[in-house]
Design an enzyme around this catalytic site. Structure first.
Site, PDB file in Angstrom:
ATOM      1  CE  LYS A  43      -4.008  -2.060   2.214  1.00 34.24           C
ATOM      2  NZ  LYS A  43      -4.340  -2.568   3.539  1.00 34.24           N
ATOM      3  CE  LYS A 128     -19.198   0.407  14.168  1.00 39.43           C
ATOM      4  NZ  LYS A 128     -18.989   1.630  13.381  1.00 39.43           N
TER       5      LYS A 128
END
Length: 242
Positions: A43, A128
């Protein structure tokens, strides 16, 4: 906060947020340096090919590795901590790996920032983390506590630490929108785990805005929470596949 001439360390820098943040900083400032810190060399190579800019430095490293983290933080003015395990099922199936990355990793970033006397550190968190019902949320709650309390350990230094907490980034890797689209293309239908689910939504530019806002206004110990819209997952499904 004027980041002209600054050196920024960006953990998890090859992710969706990392790419958006880097592009914004490069467009805004001519003379800053960004250290892209992540563990995936593929990446990094892809990002290097796509954004060929001499202001970027690519460092292979893992937030689990305290020594490497400390080395990467030397001489930095800002740390933006975006590295994390974010996939809920992956965290549930590999619980201690999630703890090592999200909890111990946050501690290593805090330690590195204090030891290197980095003036500003901002960690990315999630909605969350509020009353968590899964391990991902629980690890992010721990990471928030570690960052906020890190200011007590940094009291004698210039280091100040804060968090930003946002929702699901629209269209980011692993988010539900591209998952639904892929299901539609391949299966002609989409799957929903629980029709009661709701999601808070934020765009990538808004996510970058929130971090920039935190850097502009932080004094240490804050959790910046944007007012963002929520949507039932059923409504999203019907919008994508009426």
């Amino acid at each position: 906060m004027d980041l002209s001439g600054a050196t920024i360390l960006l953990t998890g820098g090859t992710g969706s947020f990392g790419n958006a943040f880097v592009e914004r900083m490069l467009d805004t400032y001519d003379d800053l340096t960004i250290r892209i810190y992540s563990r995936d060399e593929l990446k990094q190579s892809q990002m290097q090919s796509r954004i060929a800019d001499s202001r970027l430095r690519y460092l292979i490293g893992d937030v689990r590795d305290r020594a490497r983290m400390s080395r990467a933080a030397q001489g930095c003015d800002v740390i933006v901590h975006a590295a994390a395990m974010k996939q809920v099922p992956a965290c549930e199936y590999n619980p201690f790996e999630a703890v090592r990355t999200n909890v111990l990793g946050a501690q290593h970033v805090v330690d590195a920032a204090i030891d290197a006397k980095v003036p500003h550190g901002v960690a990315l968190s999630t909605d969350k983390a509020v009353n968590p019902v899964n391990l991902y949320g629980a690890t992010k709650l721990c990471a928030e506590k570690i960052f906020v309390q890190g200011n007590a350990y940094a009291a004698q230094s210039a280091t100040r630490l804060a968090c930003v907490r946002y929702g699901n980034v629209v269209g980011a890797r692993g988010s539900v929108v591209p998952v639904f689209r892929k299901q539609l293309e391949e299966q002609g239908r989409i799957t929903i785990t629980d029709e009661r689910m709701t999601r808070f939504w934020i765009t990538l530019p808004q996510a970058v805005d929130l971090v920039v806002h935190a850097l502009d206004h932080m004094e240490g110990g804050e959790i910046f929470i944007p007012k963002i819209p929520s949507m039932r997952v059923v409504d999203l499904a019907e919008a994508l596949a009426p």
